[in-house]
Design an enzyme around this catalytic site. Structure first.
Site, PDB file in Angstrom:
ATOM      1  N   ASP A  58      23.862 -13.044 -15.421  1.00 58.19           N
ATOM      2  CA  ASP A  58      22.694 -13.830 -16.161  1.00 58.19           C
ATOM      3  C   ASP A  58      23.076 -13.865 -17.557  1.00 58.19           C
ATOM      4  OD1 ASP A  58      19.892 -14.813 -16.106  1.00 58.19           O
ATOM      5  OD2 ASP A  58      19.691 -13.247 -17.412  1.00 58.19           O
ATOM      6  N   GLU A  60      21.277 -14.714 -21.585  1.00 60.27           N
ATOM      7  CA  GLU A  60      20.286 -14.988 -22.364  1.00 60.27           C
ATOM      8  C   GLU A  60      20.560 -16.143 -23.392  1.00 60.27           C
ATOM      9  OE1 GLU A  60      16.971 -14.363 -21.577  1.00 60.27           O
ATOM     10  OE2 GLU A  60      17.741 -13.047 -20.230  1.00 60.27           O
ATOM     11  N   HIS A 200      13.788 -10.705 -18.515  1.00 57.15           N
ATOM     12  CA  HIS A 200      14.408 -11.546 -19.577  1.00 57.15           C
ATOM     13  C   HIS A 200      15.286 -11.055 -20.690  1.00 57.15           C
ATOM     14  CE1 HIS A 200      11.902 -14.826 -18.289  1.00 57.15           C
ATOM     15  NE2 HIS A 200      10.740 -14.125 -18.338  1.00 57.15           N
ATOM     16  N   ASP A 205      17.869  -9.056 -15.523  1.00 58.08           N
ATOM     17  CA  ASP A 205      17.583  -9.909 -14.775  1.00 58.08           C
ATOM     18  C   ASP A 205      18.832  -9.961 -13.365  1.00 58.08           C
ATOM     19  OD1 ASP A 205      15.342 -10.678 -15.900  1.00 58.08           O
ATOM     20  OD2 ASP A 205      16.358 -12.575 -16.715  1.00 58.08           O
TER      21      ASP A 205
END
Length: 252
Positions: A58, A60, A200, A205
């Site tokens: 994942d 961000e 998040h 995640d």
């Protein structure tokens, strides 16, 4: 998913045109190009899903649009091997962006400018991530989002892209749970009674997506789908079936 911000894109390309470009390590660029080219030539024989090694990842980011100047600020990943999450085998790195992190992003992710001010730039982090991934299949939720950010940066810095095959848990959910009103990660985690921790954050995640993927493997097995190629065929056939149904044609 998100409308393209044309004004933001124009501002990004005009303001960055005259900026001095940071020096990049040519040896690092060549190694990244070599690694991605090797994956491009890789073939994947049929294997039992429970005997495979997957890298669930994942990112961000500072926003939704990599081509309009939004950037990756964190990458997280965890290994699934032989049907088990390898909790001690994970990847997590911050990346220093070229602009300030918007307050709304800090509020959602908990990542502030102070967290990334001493972080490395994208190139060495992407290099480390590629080493972590190797030749393995990638897994992500709403994978196009993360892949677009990764590939836009790899294209800009190295004139290459990720060639690893990707399994999208959102796509799996779409086919396995056709009556769902939403396929967002939060809904699916709650639906499958997966504890929400570190939401998040890139690593948090990734870990929760890994847990969700293992739940989906169990459901696939109940449907007689045990191997990589049977999964790929299932996704293709279900996609065609839903296309026909949604366009008004009778099911095959």
């Amino acid at each position: 998913m998100y409308s393209f911000p044309l004004g933001k894109y124009i501002k990004h390309i005009t303001t960055n045109w005259y900026k001095e470009k940071p020096a990049l390590d040519p040896n690092l660029i060549k190694e990244i190009q070599h690694m991605t080219e090797a994956i491009r030539k890789q073939s994947y024989p049929d294997r039992h899903l429970r005997n495979m090694r997957f890298v669930v990842f994942d990112t961000e980011t500072t926003g939704f649009h990599p081509y309009a100047g939004d950037e990756i600020i964190s990458i997280g990943a965890i290994i699934i091997e032989n049907g088990q999450i390898q909790e001690s085998n994970f990847f997590h790195e911050y990346i220093r962006p070229t602009t300030a992190i918007p307050p709304v992003v800090t509020k959602i992710t908990g990542i502030a400018d102070s967290d990334v001010q001493n972080a490395p730039p994208p190139l060495p982090v992407l290099h480390k991530f590629l080493h972590f991934v190797g030749e393995n299949y990638l897994v992500a939720h709403c994978a196009d989002f993360d892949m677009n950010f990764m590939n836009s940066k790899l294209k800009k810095l190295c004139k290459t892209k990720l060639y690893n095959p990707v399994i999208d848990t959102m796509t799996l959910a779409y086919h396995l749970l056709p009556t769902n009103q939403s396929y967002g990660l939060d809904i699916l985690l709650e639906q499958h009674k997966i504890k929400i921790e570190g939401r998040h954050t890139a690593l948090g995640d990734a870990v929760m997506t890994a847990e969700l993927y293992l739940k989906f493997i169990e459901e696939l097995e109940r449907r007689g789908i045990h191997t990589l190629h049977s999964l790929e065929n299932y996704i293709k056939s279900m996609h065609l079936l839903r296309q026909r149904t949604e366009s008004g044609y009778a099911p095959l």
